[in-house]
Design a protein around this motif. Structure first.
Motif, PDB file in Angstrom:
ATOM      1  N   MET A   1       0.839  -1.198   0.000  1.00  0.00           N
ATOM      2  CA  MET A   1       0.000   0.000   0.000  1.00  0.00           C
ATOM      3  C   MET A   1       0.877   1.253   0.000  1.00  0.00           C
ATOM      4  N   LYS A   2       0.484   2.238  -0.788  1.00  0.00           N
ATOM      5  CA  LYS A   2       1.302   3.438  -0.934  1.00  0.00           C
ATOM      6  C   LYS A   2       1.325   4.259   0.353  1.00  0.00           C
ATOM      7  N   LYS A   3       2.506   4.750   0.691  1.00  0.00           N
ATOM      8  CA  LYS A   3       2.671   5.573   1.888  1.00  0.00           C
ATOM      9  C   LYS A   3       2.445   7.041   1.526  1.00  0.00           C
ATOM     10  N   ILE A   4       1.169   7.465   1.592  1.00  0.00           N
ATOM     11  CA  ILE A   4       0.820   8.832   1.183  1.00  0.00           C
ATOM     12  C   ILE A   4       0.940   9.832   2.326  1.00  0.00           C
ATOM     13  N   ILE A   5       1.260   9.340   3.521  1.00  0.00           N
ATOM     14  CA  ILE A   5       1.379  10.222   4.681  1.00  0.00           C
ATOM     15  C   ILE A   5       2.846  10.420   5.013  1.00  0.00           C
ATOM     16  N   TYR A   6       3.289  11.670   4.908  1.00  0.00           N
ATOM     17  CA  TYR A   6       4.697  11.969   5.141  1.00  0.00           C
ATOM     18  C   TYR A   6       5.070  11.734   6.595  1.00  0.00           C
ATOM     19  N   ASN A   7       4.213  12.195   7.499  1.00  0.00           N
ATOM     20  CA  ASN A   7       4.483  12.034   8.922  1.00  0.00           C
ATOM     21  C   ASN A   7       3.204  12.303   9.717  1.00  0.00           C
ATOM     22  N   ILE A   8       3.250  11.979  10.998  1.00  0.00           N
ATOM     23  CA  ILE A   8       2.142  12.256  11.910  1.00  0.00           C
ATOM     24  C   ILE A   8       2.702  12.936  13.147  1.00  0.00           C
ATOM     25  N   THR A   9       2.166  14.114  13.460  1.00  0.00           N
ATOM     26  CA  THR A   9       2.478  14.765  14.732  1.00  0.00           C
ATOM     27  C   THR A   9       1.474  14.243  15.748  1.00  0.00           C
ATOM     28  N   PRO A  10       1.927  13.517  16.765  1.00  0.00           N
ATOM     29  CA  PRO A  10       0.985  12.791  17.618  1.00  0.00           C
ATOM     30  C   PRO A  10       0.144  13.644  18.551  1.00  0.00           C
ATOM     31  N   PHE A  11       0.568  14.907  18.783  1.00  0.00           N
ATOM     32  CA  PHE A  11      -0.161  15.700  19.776  1.00  0.00           C
ATOM     33  C   PHE A  11       0.068  17.185  19.533  1.00  0.00           C
ATOM     34  N   THR A  12      -1.007  17.954  19.489  1.00  0.00           N
ATOM     35  CA  THR A  12      -0.912  19.407  19.383  1.00  0.00           C
ATOM     36  C   THR A  12      -2.096  20.048  20.099  1.00  0.00           C
ATOM     37  N   THR A  13      -1.817  21.172  20.737  1.00  0.00           N
ATOM     38  CA  THR A  13      -2.877  21.955  21.379  1.00  0.00           C
ATOM     39  C   THR A  13      -3.131  23.260  20.649  1.00  0.00           C
ATOM     40  N   THR A  14      -2.399  23.513  19.564  1.00  0.00           N
ATOM     41  CA  THR A  14      -2.460  24.827  18.910  1.00  0.00           C
ATOM     42  C   THR A  14      -3.051  24.797  17.507  1.00  0.00           C
ATOM     43  N   ASP A  15      -3.095  23.658  16.844  1.00  0.00           N
ATOM     44  CA  ASP A  15      -3.498  23.631  15.441  1.00  0.00           C
ATOM     45  C   ASP A  15      -5.001  23.536  15.233  1.00  0.00           C
ATOM     46  N   TYR A  16      -5.727  23.171  16.269  1.00  0.00           N
ATOM     47  CA  TYR A  16      -7.188  23.139  16.198  1.00  0.00           C
ATOM     48  C   TYR A  16      -7.683  23.692  17.528  1.00  0.00           C
ATOM     49  N   LYS A  17      -8.077  24.939  17.510  1.00  0.00           N
ATOM     50  CA  LYS A  17      -8.403  25.661  18.737  1.00  0.00           C
ATOM     51  C   LYS A  17      -9.395  24.891  19.604  1.00  0.00           C
ATOM     52  N   ASP A  18      -9.054  24.820  20.890  1.00  0.00           N
ATOM     53  CA  ASP A  18      -9.900  24.197  21.918  1.00  0.00           C
ATOM     54  C   ASP A  18     -10.034  22.692  21.755  1.00  0.00           C
ATOM     55  N   ASN A  19      -9.144  22.089  20.959  1.00  0.00           N
ATOM     56  CA  ASN A  19      -9.186  20.643  20.771  1.00  0.00           C
ATOM     57  C   ASN A  19      -7.780  20.040  20.873  1.00  0.00           C
ATOM     58  N   LEU A  20      -7.675  18.925  21.568  1.00  0.00           N
ATOM     59  CA  LEU A  20      -6.446  18.150  21.551  1.00  0.00           C
ATOM     60  C   LEU A  20      -6.453  17.323  20.271  1.00  0.00           C
ATOM     61  N   ALA A  21      -5.411  17.467  19.488  1.00  0.00           N
ATOM     62  CA  ALA A  21      -5.435  16.860  18.153  1.00  0.00           C
ATOM     63  C   ALA A  21      -4.080  16.290  17.770  1.00  0.00           C
ATOM     64  N   CYS A  22      -4.092  15.507  16.713  1.00  0.00           N
ATOM     65  CA  CYS A  22      -2.867  15.114  16.026  1.00  0.00           C
ATOM     66  C   CYS A  22      -2.898  15.746  14.639  1.00  0.00           C
ATOM     67  N   ILE A  23      -1.747  15.790  13.978  1.00  0.00           N
ATOM     68  CA  ILE A  23      -1.671  16.349  12.623  1.00  0.00           C
ATOM     69  C   ILE A  23      -1.185  15.270  11.662  1.00  0.00           C
ATOM     70  N   VAL A  24      -1.907  15.104  10.583  1.00  0.00           N
ATOM     71  CA  VAL A  24      -1.529  14.164   9.533  1.00  0.00           C
ATOM     72  C   VAL A  24      -0.981  14.979   8.365  1.00  0.00           C
ATOM     73  N   TRP A  25       0.294  14.765   8.051  1.00  0.00           N
ATOM     74  CA  TRP A  25       0.965  15.517   6.990  1.00  0.00           C
ATOM     75  C   TRP A  25       0.989  14.670   5.720  1.00  0.00           C
ATOM     76  N   PHE A  26       0.151  15.046   4.750  1.00  0.00           N
ATOM     77  CA  PHE A  26       0.079  14.291   3.505  1.00  0.00           C
ATOM     78  C   PHE A  26       1.183  14.710   2.529  1.00  0.00           C
ATOM     79  N   ASN A  27       1.666  13.729   1.761  1.00  0.00           N
ATOM     80  CA  ASN A  27       2.704  13.982   0.763  1.00  0.00           C
ATOM     81  C   ASN A  27       2.217  14.905  -0.347  1.00  0.00           C
ATOM     82  N   SER A  28       3.144  15.686  -0.869  1.00  0.00           N
ATOM     83  CA  SER A  28       3.003  16.394  -2.134  1.00  0.00           C
ATOM     84  C   SER A  28       2.003  17.561  -2.058  1.00  0.00           C
ATOM     85  N   CYS A  29       2.029  18.384  -3.107  1.00  0.00           N
ATOM     86  CA  CYS A  29       1.189  19.579  -3.155  1.00  0.00           C
ATOM     87  C   CYS A  29       0.990  19.999  -4.601  1.00  0.00           C
ATOM     88  N   ASN A  30      -0.118  20.694  -4.864  1.00  0.00           N
ATOM     89  CA  ASN A  30      -0.390  21.206  -6.204  1.00  0.00           C
ATOM     90  C   ASN A  30      -0.010  22.681  -6.343  1.00  0.00           C
TER      91      ASN A  30
END
Length: 224
Positions: A1-30
């Motif tokens: 299976m293709k690895k389309i996810i560059y990396n995962i940030t397991p924990f952030t308190t700043t990227d989604y206000k008022d929510n504990l979240a992780c960040i999924v960084w997808f490969n490539s851009c247009n």
């Protein structure tokens, strides 16, 4: 299976206000924005994780995290519908960070009620858009903006400011575009941050940006 996810940030308190979240960084851009500080992600064709790896990670975070942020690169160049469906089965909120260049994919996600929040980047004026982004997606951005306006979803518009690329008149013109397209929320502006690498090798600008020249048609919120 293709690895389309560059990396995962397991924990952030700043990227989604008022929510504990992780960040999924997808490969490539247009786009190839001059100031982009993620050239390794934008130019990547293979990352560290498959979507199955993501699901396994999220299953272990049920009850610990509240939300998942889909970012990149540009997440919407991938088929997000099935990914978001699986994330929703685990009862996570989903925030999408997008450049707005793929209104077709955004429309599908909105129609299926798979998103809880969207942050859309307004890169530049129509006149400077191609120069700054190395793309022809200005009209696509407007289509995406109007999709968000006509939806019930919470969303925001944000702009990265490098003083050599955008000046006070540009920001005022961009405010006018937003207003003419029905946007009346806070307009977030984040100053360019110099990092070890960006796509164009940009350094901090020595040009002075005079905030007093900005109109107050929208409430501008400075993020740094």
């Amino acid at each position: 299976m293709k690895k389309i996810i560059y990396n995962i940030t397991p924990f952030t308190t700043t990227d989604y206000k008022d929510n504990l979240a992780c960040i999924v960084w997808f490969n490539s851009c247009n786009m190839r924005c001059q100031y982009c500080y993620n050239p390794e992600i934008v130019n990547s064709q293979a990352g560290l994780y498959t979507v199955e790896d993501l699901y396994s990670f999220l299953k272990k975070r049920v009850g610990l995290l509240e939300a998942v942020v889909l970012s990149g690169g540009e997440a919407t160049i991938h088929n997000l519908t099935s990914i978001c469906e699986e994330i929703k089965k685990l009862d996570f909120k989903i925030k999408l960070d997008t450049n707005g260049a793929n209104p077709k994919e955004l429309k599908k996600l909105l129609n299926e009620n798979l998103l809880d929040y969207v942050a859309i980047d307004f890169k530049a004026t129509k006149e400077k858009f191609k120069e700054i982004t190395k793309s022809n997606h200005y009209e696509d951005f407007l289509k995406s903006l109007n999709l968000l306006k006509n939806s019930d979803i919470e969303y925001e518009v944000r702009t990265t400011l490098h003083n050599d690329l955008l000046d006070e008149k540009d920001i005022n013109d961009m405010q006018n575009v937003l207003i003419s397209n029905g946007y009346n929320k806070d307009y977030y502006i984040q100053n360019f941050l110099e990092t070890e690498a960006n796509l164009s090798g940009l350094k901090y600008s020595e040009a002075y940006f005079d905030k007093s020249k900005l109109t107050d048609d929208l409430n501008i919120v400075w993020r740094n």
